[in-house]
Design a protein around this motif. Structure first.
Motif, PDB file in Angstrom:
ATOM      1  N   TRP A  39      26.694  26.220  -8.872  1.00 42.70           N
ATOM      2  CA  TRP A  39      27.963  26.766  -9.362  1.00 42.70           C
ATOM      3  C   TRP A  39      28.215  28.160  -8.792  1.00 42.70           C
ATOM      4  CZ3 TRP A  39      32.018  25.100 -12.405  1.00 42.70           C
ATOM      5  CH2 TRP A  39      31.906  23.799 -12.898  1.00 42.70           C
ATOM      6  N   LEU A  40      27.170  28.971  -8.700  1.00 47.32           N
ATOM      7  CA  LEU A  40      27.358  30.328  -8.198  1.00 47.32           C
ATOM      8  C   LEU A  40      27.782  30.321  -6.734  1.00 47.32           C
ATOM      9  CD1 LEU A  40      24.327  32.212  -9.809  1.00 47.32           C
ATOM     10  CD2 LEU A  40      26.735  32.469 -10.383  1.00 47.32           C
ATOM     11  N   PHE A  41      27.101  29.511  -5.919  1.00 46.35           N
ATOM     12  CA  PHE A  41      27.380  29.522  -4.491  1.00 46.35           C
ATOM     13  C   PHE A  41      28.630  28.733  -4.133  1.00 46.35           C
ATOM     14  CE2 PHE A  41      23.094  31.067  -4.324  1.00 46.35           C
ATOM     15  CZ  PHE A  41      23.049  31.848  -3.189  1.00 46.35           C
ATOM     16  N   LEU A 198      36.002  21.439  -5.572  1.00 51.90           N
ATOM     17  CA  LEU A 198      34.557  21.612  -5.769  1.00 51.90           C
ATOM     18  C   LEU A 198      34.189  21.681  -7.242  1.00 51.90           C
ATOM     19  CD1 LEU A 198      33.735  24.219  -2.972  1.00 51.90           C
ATOM     20  CD2 LEU A 198      33.107  21.798  -3.019  1.00 51.90           C
ATOM     21  N   ARG A 199      35.046  22.333  -8.042  1.00 52.25           N
ATOM     22  CA  ARG A 199      34.759  22.440  -9.466  1.00 52.25           C
ATOM     23  C   ARG A 199      34.733  21.069 -10.119  1.00 52.25           C
ATOM     24  NH1 ARG A 199      38.483  25.712 -10.734  1.00 52.25           N
ATOM     25  NH2 ARG A 199      37.275  27.641 -10.700  1.00 52.25           N
ATOM     26  N   TRP A 204      31.155  16.596 -12.312  1.00 47.94           N
ATOM     27  CA  TRP A 204      30.551  15.262 -12.264  1.00 47.94           C
ATOM     28  C   TRP A 204      29.084  15.339 -11.815  1.00 47.94           C
ATOM     29  CZ3 TRP A 204      32.258  10.761 -14.116  1.00 47.94           C
ATOM     30  CH2 TRP A 204      33.605  10.653 -14.439  1.00 47.94           C
ATOM     31  N   ILE A 205      28.845  16.166 -10.798  1.00 51.88           N
ATOM     32  CA  ILE A 205      27.463  16.308 -10.319  1.00 51.88           C
ATOM     33  C   ILE A 205      26.560  16.865 -11.415  1.00 51.88           C
ATOM     34  CG2 ILE A 205      25.988  17.599  -8.718  1.00 51.88           C
ATOM     35  CD1 ILE A 205      28.260  17.414  -6.678  1.00 51.88           C
ATOM     36  N   THR A 206      27.070  17.854 -12.166  1.00 53.11           N
ATOM     37  CA  THR A 206      26.277  18.436 -13.260  1.00 53.11           C
ATOM     38  C   THR A 206      25.924  17.383 -14.292  1.00 53.11           C
ATOM     39  OG1 THR A 206      27.320  20.601 -12.928  1.00 53.11           O
ATOM     40  CG2 THR A 206      26.260  20.181 -15.058  1.00 53.11           C
TER      41      THR A 206
END
Length: 501
Positions: A39-41, A198-199, A204-206
């Motif tokens: 999330w940060l990058f 990306l968010r 979904w990835i999270t």
């Protein structure tokens, strides 16, 4: 509540958590850290990374132009750089004359600036050492009249203005001394749509990663902790005194090695427990026999006239001595192993001490037809505890007499090397099995279970020998072969001649 007590309570609660759940939480924590980094990058620092890349591109382009400034095909290189990095380029001299100009951006700033403005930027670059980077943010160009809250439905958010623009200026000096200025302009495209995409992907990835991590962490923690739980359960059974328990931890090299070590420890503890029981049985028998003899002969002498004979009195004395020897052996073992006994070293003749010890067996040699042969070539002096070395000799000779063969022969051999003397006590008995040699020095070990009345013996002799010799730092051992008797030996350092009286 004191801080120390509070920390202790937290530590105690933490120590009560099983390894399965600790592994579980560690794995979940690791996956959580990976997600945070993503999330940060990918979201928080995406714009910063993108801007840093664009700045790096314009600087590399300026360096390429500067390296090839005198090349006849410079215009082809400038065009290719502009196409590759989507930038605008102007190459101008200090008088304002433009050598090259490429415009690849619809919002290019440097091509809209006047010559005077470019010369002003050029002077600023000179004042800064030949380089100047200028950022034009979007906030200076946004439409302040647009308000997204005035509308309904899905509408654009606040106006962020035109694209952010970067102008990089580099001044180079030719061999002729003439200065040439390279102006490069690029724009930082807003990444709102990219960030939104990306968010959504990361959400979904999270979710998928967390679900997968929960499942994987549970499987891994359970698989790793299962053999440890089995070993822990078996260890509790072992602690209760069941030495036949088996440790079957498998799956990992360390767990397998731990299981093998614990199985070996359980086997050894079982042997020690068996030796202890045998020792108690031996001691009980050896205590009961002299006490019975003393009581029986005393009652005979009291109740039967004429039985108060020197022979009967001698039997009572012998049995009392036997009882005393047993108690002394038990006390010696206890004192030596507790470390309360110390050595009283002196210089004495080891040869004479062996002779004195053998004199004690004169009566036995007459009654039992034992042959005790002392082989030596010279007299040897040592520095040691005389009483304890005498105890070593006595126990080794006793042991040899106890187990010697039908020829009733025991050989005591003294041999001298350069700086040490070796004493060997050799019997002609049945010998010791190879797998039993390592246990004969144990205080709970006894080769046979039979009690021979020919010699005073408690089964503690070799344990006493081992402890005394270790206190002296002496070498010792046994050579034995089934059917060919045993050879017990020890070595002491010879005393220097100037210490011999």
């Amino acid at each position: 509540m004191k801080p120390n007590n509070f920390l202790k309570k937290i530590k105690n609660k933490r120590d009560k958590i099983g390894i399965q759940w600790k592994l579980y939480f560690y794995l979940i924590g690791f996956v959580g850290m990976v997600i945070v980094v993503l999330w940060l990058f990918q979201i928080v620092f995406l714009n910063d990374f993108y801007k840093a890349i664009k700045i790096s591109d314009v600087k590399k382009s300026a360096d390429s132009i500067a390296d090839n400034i005198t090349n006849d095909n410079l215009d082809d290189l400038v065009l290719r750089l502009a196409q590759e990095y989507q930038i605008c380029i102007i190459v101008m001299d200090s008088s304002g004359n433009q050598y090259l100009s490429v415009d690849m951006l619809p919002d290019c700033i440097i091509h809209k600036l006047s010559t005077d403005s470019l010369l002003t930027i050029y002077q600023t670059a000179v004042d800064n050492g030949g380089e100047y980077l200028q950022l034009f943010t979007r906030e200076n160009f946004y439409n302040s009249q647009y308000d997204a809250q005035q509308y309904t439905g899905i509408v654009p958010q606040y106006d962020s203005g035109m694209k952010e623009s970067i102008i990089y200026t580099k001044v180079i000096t030719l061999e002729s001394g003439k200065k040439v200025t390279i102006f490069i302009n690029t724009t930082v495209t807003p990444l709102n749509s990219t960030v939104t995409t990306l968010r959504k992907q990361l959400i979904w990835i999270t979710g998928i990663l967390l679900l997968f991590a929960l499942l994987l962490a549970y499987i891994i923690s359970k698989k790793i902790s299962r053999p440890i739980k089995y070993i822990n359960t078996s260890a509790k059974v072992l602690a209760q005194g069941n030495y036949h328990v088996s440790f079957n931890g498998k799956g990992y090299q360390e767990i397998t090695e731990l299981s093998e070590t614990l199985n070996y420890a359980a086997s050894e503890l079982g042997k020690v427990e068996q030796f202890r029981r045998e020792l108690l049985a031996n001691i009980s028998h050896d205590l009961r026999t002299p006490i019975t003899m003393i009581t029986g002969y005393s009652e005979i002498m009291r109740d039967i006239p004429g039985e108060n004979t020197p022979e009967n009195v001698q039997i009572i004395i012998d049995e009392a001595n036997r009882l005393t020897q047993l108690v002394n052996d038990l006390l010696d073992v206890s004192k030596m192993q507790s470390g309360t006994q110390s050595l009283m070293k002196e210089t004495f003749s080891l040869t004479a001490l062996i002779g004195e010890t053998l004199d004690r067996y004169n009566k036995m040699k007459q009654q039992e037809a034992y042959i005790l042969r002392f082989e030596h070539a010279e007299e040897v002096f040592v520095s040691a505890d005389r009483m304890k070395i005498s105890q070593v000799l006595y126990n080794l000779i006793n042991n040899a007499i106890h187990y010697t063969g039908e020829d009733h022969t025991v050989i005591i051999r003294q041999t001298v090397s350069e700086q040490s003397v070796r004493v060997e006590v050799v019997d002609s008995g049945e010998g010791i099995a190879p797998d039993m040699v390592n246990y004969i020095w144990d205080r709970y070990y006894k080769i046979d279970k039979e009690h021979k009345r020919a010699v005073v013996g408690t089964g503690l002799g070799l344990s006493i020998v081992k402890t005394i010799l270790q206190m002296h730092g002496a070498q010792y051992g046994v050579k034995s072969e089934l059917g060919h008797g045993s050879n017990f030996w020890f070595e002491l350092h010879i005393a220097p001649m100037n210490t011999v009286m």
